[in-house]
Scaffold this motif. Structure first.
Motif, short mmCIF file in Angstrom:
data_model
loop_
_atom_site.label_atom_id
_atom_site.label_comp_id
_atom_site.label_asym_id
_atom_site.label_seq_id
_atom_site.Cartn_x
_atom_site.Cartn_y
_atom_site.Cartn_z
N SER A 1 41.65 37.58 40.64
CA SER A 1 40.39 37.16 41.26
C SER A 1 39.46 36.47 40.27
O SER A 1 38.54 35.75 40.66
N GLU B 1 45.03 42.41 41.36
CA GLU B 1 44.03 41.66 42.13
C GLU B 1 42.81 41.35 41.27
O GLU B 1 42.23 40.26 41.34
N LYS C 1 48.26 47.33 42.56
CA LYS C 1 47.77 46.24 43.42
C LYS C 1 46.34 45.87 43.02
O LYS C 1 46.02 44.68 42.85
N GLN D 1 50.34 40.65 45.17
CA GLN D 1 49.06 40.00 44.90
C GLN D 1 49.25 38.53 44.50
O GLN D 1 48.45 37.67 44.89
N SER E 1 49.73 36.96 47.70
CA SER E 1 48.49 36.98 48.47
C SER E 1 47.55 35.85 48.05
O SER E 1 46.86 35.26 48.89
#
Length: 200
Positions: free
Chosen positions: A127, A123, A119, A87, A90
């Motif tokens: 976020s 995230e 995950k 993540q 990402s």
């Protein structure tokens, strides 16, 4: 020439995920040194002393070296640390640490379930973070005698150096950050004082 950039989070954030009674509390932190990681994890272990696992991952650019680590903390291999690390990648972040604290709910999730849970928790924290885009700089260290402080600081100021740390003793230490295309000229100017700038 295009300016190289990297992405960091501005401030710590918190996330959460729940699956079959297990709770996954996630924290994302901006970090600049590997030495910052252990105290943060230890503090979370104190705060959540009755939790089962404290899994984490980080990508830290310290000077010219990138430190990447994923820790499963007793979970099955690659079921926790790697999904957290995935993540961070990402979101295209560096200088970021994510820790996920797990409370076991009594039902085993299996490796696919754990991968999904870690995950998702990571995230959720990331976020919520405000992401900053920074220009790549060259980190350096300079040792100099105290009596040369005025000359060193004048040159350092002229070149727009960001001073990260200063220590004043018999031999002084300055840790700074400078635009890569100005480093050579700064080093040459400092060399006129019979001093040596060392890249970190």
């Amino acid at each position: 020439m295009a300016v190289e950039t990297y992405r960091i989070i501005k401030a710590p954030t918190e996330g959460f995920y729940k699956e079959k009674g297990s709770k996954f509390i996630s924290y994302a932190y901006p970090v600049e040194e590997v030495e910052e990681v252990k105290p943060i994890v230890e503090e979370l272990k104190k705060q959540y002393h009755d939790a089962r696992h404290y899994c984490f991952a980080h990508i830290i650019n310290a000077g010219n070296v990138q430190h990447i680590r994923a820790n499963d903390d007793g979970e099955p291999g690659h079921s926790a640390g790697d999904p957290i690390l995935g993540q961070i990648k990402s979101f295209d972040l560096v200088n970021t640490l994510v820790v996920v604290v797990r409370y076991f709910g009594g039902t085993k999730l299996g490796v696919p379930g754990l991968v999904h849970a870690y995950k998702t928790a990571a995230e959720d924290a990331l976020s919520k973070a405000e992401i900053l885009t920074m220009e790549v700089k060259t980190d350096f260290t300079l040792d100099y005698p105290y009596e040369q402080t005025q000359d060193v600081l004048r040159i350092t100021n002229d070149f727009g150096v960001e001073i990260k740390d200063q220590q004043y003793t018999a031999s002084c230490l300055l840790k700074g950050r400078i635009d890569p295309d100005r480093f050579a000229a700064y080093r040459d100017k400092i060399a006129l004082l019979d001093l040596k700038v060392v890249k970190r």
